[in-house]
Scaffold this motif. Structure first.
Motif, PDB file in Angstrom:
ATOM      1  N   PRO A 194       1.009  -1.278   0.008  1.00 12.22           N
ATOM      2  CA  PRO A 194       0.036   0.125  -0.057  1.00 12.22           C
ATOM      3  C   PRO A 194       0.819   1.165  -0.250  1.00 12.22           C
ATOM      4  O   PRO A 194       0.478   2.074  -0.467  1.00 12.22           O
ATOM      5  N   HIS A 195       1.956   1.303   0.722  1.00 14.74           N
ATOM      6  CA  HIS A 195       2.850   2.536   0.729  1.00 14.74           C
ATOM      7  C   HIS A 195       3.651   2.751  -0.657  1.00 14.74           C
ATOM      8  O   HIS A 195       4.341   3.945  -0.614  1.00 14.74           O
ATOM      9  N   VAL A 196       3.588   1.804  -1.528  1.00 16.16           N
ATOM     10  CA  VAL A 196       4.445   1.958  -2.791  1.00 16.16           C
ATOM     11  C   VAL A 196       3.447   2.525  -3.876  1.00 16.16           C
ATOM     12  O   VAL A 196       2.436   2.021  -4.201  1.00 16.16           O
ATOM     13  N   ALA A 197       3.928   3.679  -4.385  1.00 16.69           N
ATOM     14  CA  ALA A 197       3.129   4.320  -5.346  1.00 16.69           C
ATOM     15  C   ALA A 197       1.485   4.645  -4.937  1.00 16.69           C
ATOM     16  O   ALA A 197       0.780   4.130  -5.558  1.00 16.69           O
ATOM     17  N   PRO A 198       1.289   5.152  -3.813  1.00 18.29           N
ATOM     18  CA  PRO A 198       0.082   5.028  -3.214  1.00 18.29           C
ATOM     19  C   PRO A 198      -1.026   6.016  -4.132  1.00 18.29           C
ATOM     20  O   PRO A 198      -0.452   6.958  -4.858  1.00 18.29           O
TER      21      PRO A 198
END
Length: 262
Positions: A240-244
Motif C-alpha cells: 500500500p505504501h508503494v506508489a499510493p
C-alpha cells in the motif's frame, strides 16, 4: 562485451537492415564481439509444435511440462539449443525489429516462444527454492536493449501521443520477457517515421544508434521494481505504501520516486 544481436526484418535493405549492419559495425569498432541471429536469413520457424518436445501425436500437449522435460533431457531441437547457448554467452542482448501492429513481428515472438522455455527462462529456482524472476533469472547480469522502427512520428509515441508511450507499448517485452528473465533493461530506442526516411534521416538515425550503443554497458536502465526488492507482498501485489493512489503499468517502475529524489 559479447553481444547477441537479434534482428527480425525480411528485407536487409530496409532501414532496420541498414541500422542493424551499422550498429554491429559500431560495436565491433568499440572492441565488442558480436554474434548475430538474423531470424529471416536463418529461416527461423516461429511456430511452437509438439515436435519441439518429441511428443507423440496422440498425447496431449502441456507446453510448460513438455518443454521442461525436453530442456532437462537436452532433447530440444538443435536450433533452439543453439539460441539458448548464444544467450548464455552474451553479456548484452540487442533485439531489433519494426513495430508491426504495436508489437514484435511474428518471427521474433516465435523466437521467444520457442527459446525461452520452462527451465531456461522461467520456472527456474534458486538455491533457496524460490522462483527466479523479475530481476533475477537466466539473463541476470546481462544488459538488454530494444531497437525498433515505426511508421508514425516520434510525437505520436510520447507520453500523451495517440499511439501510447513507447515504453508502455513495449512493456510486455521489456518487463514481461526481458526483465522477467533477469535482464538489466535499458530504455528502448525508437526510430520513428521509417516509411518516409530520406538519406539524411538515415544518417541521423545511425548517429542516434551509435550513441546508444556507446552506453550499452553503462547507461542507466529502466527502474523496474524487482520482485524481491520489498515493494511487493506475498501475492505479488505492490504494498500500500508503494506508489499510493496510482495504478497501471507505470507503477512497476520506480521512476516517480527517482524523480522525487532528484
Amino acid at each position: 562485451m559479447d553481444v547477441l544481436w537479434v534482428v527480425a526484418h525480411p528485407e536487409p535493405r530496409s532501414l532496420t537492415g541498414v541500422l542493424a549492419a551499422e550498429g554491429r559495425a559500431a560495436l565491433e569498432e568499440q572492441g565488442h564481439r558480436v554474434e548475430v541471429s538474423d531470424l529471416y536469413a536463418m529461416r527461423w520457424d516461429p511456430v511452437l509444435t509438439r515436435e519441439d518436445y518429441g511428443l507423440d501425436a496422440d498425447a496431449r500437449l502441456f507446453v510448460s511440462d513438455e518443454s521442461r522435460r525436453a530442456y532437462d533431457a537436452g532433447t530440444l531441437p538443435p536450433e533452439i539449443r543453439a539460441e539458448q547457448e548464444k544467450l548464455r554467452r552474451a553479456d548484452a542482448v540487442v533485439l531489433q525489429f519494426p513495430l508491426w501492429w504495436f508489437g514484435m513481428p511474428a518471427i521474433l515472438k516465435g523466437w521467444v516462444d520457442r527459446v525461452f522455455v520452462d527451465g531456461f527462462a522461467y520456472g527456474v529456482r534458486g538455491p533457496d527454492g524460490r522462483t527466479r524472476r523479475y530481476g533475477d533469472g537466466v539473463l541476470a547480469g546481462k544488459r538488454a536493449l530494444v531497437v525498433t522502427t515505426t511508421g508514425g512520428p516520434d510525437s505520436a509515441f510520447g507520453p500523451r501521443g495517440i499511439n501510447g508511450h513507447a515504453e508502455e507499448l513495449l512493456f510486455p517485452l521489456l518487463h514481461g520477457t526481458l526483465f522477467y528473465a533477469g535482464a538489466t533493461v535499458l530504455p528502448p530506442l525508437l526510430v520513428p517515421g521509417a516509411d518516409r526516411f530520406a538519406e539524411s534521416d538515415r544518417f541521423r538515425a545511425g548517429a542516434a544508434l551509435r550513441e546508444r550503443l556507446g552506453g550499452l554497458g553503462t547507461d542507466a536502465p529502466l527502474p523496474f521494481r524487482p520482485q524481491r526488492g520489498g515493494d511487493y507482498d506475498e501475492h505479488l501485489v505492490l504494498r500500500p505504501h508503494v506508489a499510493p493512489g496510482r495504478a497501471g503499468l507505470s507503477v512497476h517502475t520506480a521512476a516517480a520516486e527517482v524523480r522525487a529524489a532528484g
